[in-house]
Write an enzyme that holds these catalytic residues in place. Structure first.
Site, PDB file in Angstrom:
ATOM      1  N   GLY A 189       4.091   2.809   8.862  1.00 42.31           N
ATOM      2  CA  GLY A 189       4.521   3.701   7.784  1.00 42.31           C
ATOM      3  C   GLY A 189       6.006   3.992   7.883  1.00 42.31           C
ATOM      4  O   GLY A 189       6.546   4.119   8.975  1.00 42.31           O
ATOM      5  N   ASP A 232       0.867  -1.189   0.000  1.00 42.43           N
ATOM      6  CA  ASP A 232       0.000   0.000   0.000  1.00 42.43           C
ATOM      7  C   ASP A 232       0.894   1.226   0.000  1.00 42.43           C
ATOM      8  O   ASP A 232       1.257   1.752   1.053  1.00 42.43           O
ATOM      9  CB  ASP A 232      -0.917  -0.033   1.223  1.00 42.43           C
ATOM     10  CG  ASP A 232      -1.970   1.073   1.211  1.00 42.43           C
ATOM     11  OD1 ASP A 232      -1.997   1.879   0.261  1.00 42.43           O
ATOM     12  OD2 ASP A 232      -2.769   1.125   2.164  1.00 42.43           O
ATOM     13  N   HIS A 233       1.279   1.642  -1.181  1.00 35.11           N
ATOM     14  CA  HIS A 233       2.111   2.833  -1.366  1.00 35.11           C
ATOM     15  C   HIS A 233       1.517   3.705  -2.444  1.00 35.11           C
ATOM     16  O   HIS A 233       0.760   3.228  -3.290  1.00 35.11           O
ATOM     17  CB  HIS A 233       3.542   2.443  -1.769  1.00 35.11           C
ATOM     18  CG  HIS A 233       4.347   1.868  -0.660  1.00 35.11           C
ATOM     19  ND1 HIS A 233       4.847   2.630   0.372  1.00 35.11           N
ATOM     20  CD2 HIS A 233       4.737   0.592  -0.416  1.00 35.11           C
ATOM     21  CE1 HIS A 233       5.509   1.848   1.201  1.00 35.11           C
ATOM     22  NE2 HIS A 233       5.452   0.606   0.756  1.00 35.11           N
ATOM     23  N   GLU A 262       9.480   8.150   3.978  1.00 43.72           N
ATOM     24  CA  GLU A 262       9.383   9.585   4.242  1.00 43.72           C
ATOM     25  C   GLU A 262       9.015  10.375   2.993  1.00 43.72           C
ATOM     26  O   GLU A 262       8.174  11.280   3.045  1.00 43.72           O
ATOM     27  CB  GLU A 262      10.700  10.103   4.824  1.00 43.72           C
ATOM     28  CG  GLU A 262      10.623  11.547   5.258  1.00 43.72           C
ATOM     29  CD  GLU A 262      11.856  12.012   6.009  1.00 43.72           C
ATOM     30  OE1 GLU A 262      11.829  13.146   6.503  1.00 43.72           O
ATOM     31  OE2 GLU A 262      12.838  11.241   6.109  1.00 43.72           O
TER      32      GLU A 262
END
Length: 160
Positions: free
Chosen positions: A100, A32-33, A103
């Protein structure tokens, strides 16, 4: 597990899912990016929308995320997306979540990228909220990052 942020189109997802089902592969999970780790020009489809679409096109394949960052979505929105995809699939969806880490991705889309300690604390709150929303009739939560007041549950006790 497929790195969906690396240019995997909808046509590719459909072909992968079909090949998995035709050849006895039990599960297809995706990252999930929103940004490729190698080339930011590569197309990236939303993980949960993709999973819901595949859920409607498959019959046996287990689907899920490895993993959805706590920093991308409010826990109520994530719980609802997972519960919806699970219902579409007839109970074949697994929700994987994490704190998460990329950055650049957070910076690009305006997601807060706090310290690792703070991201893990946000993840802990999200986990507690999602667990409650999937299993309880109503959820009250008053944390550092999230607040819910009498939020209706989603009645998906079988989701992991």
């Amino acid at each position: 597990m497929i790195e969906g942020q690396e240019g995997v189109t909808w046509e590719h997802w459909v072909a992968l899912a079909s090949a998995c089902e035709e050849n006895g592969v039990e599960a297809l999970f995706r990252s999930d990016h929103y940004i490729s780790g190698f080339d930011e020009q590569r197309p990236v489809l939303d993980a949960w929308t993709t999973i819901a679409g595949l859920a409607a096109r498959t019959t046996e394949l287990q689907l899920g995320t490895l993993v959805s960052p706590a920093t991308f979505r409010h826990p109520s929105a994530l719980a609802r997306a997972a519960a919806t995809a699970d219902e579409i699939s007839g109970g074949r969806v697994t929700l994987g979540i994490g704190a998460g880490w990329m950055e650049r991705e957070h910076e690009a889309y305006g997601f807060e990228f706090a310290t690792a300690k703070e991201r893990v604390a946000r993840f802990a709150e999200q986990l507690e909220i999602i667990h409650g929303q999937l299993r309880e009739d109503h959820v009250d939560f008053d944390g550092t990052y999230y607040r819910l007041h009498d939020a209706p549950g989603l009645h998906r006790a079988e989701l992991p």
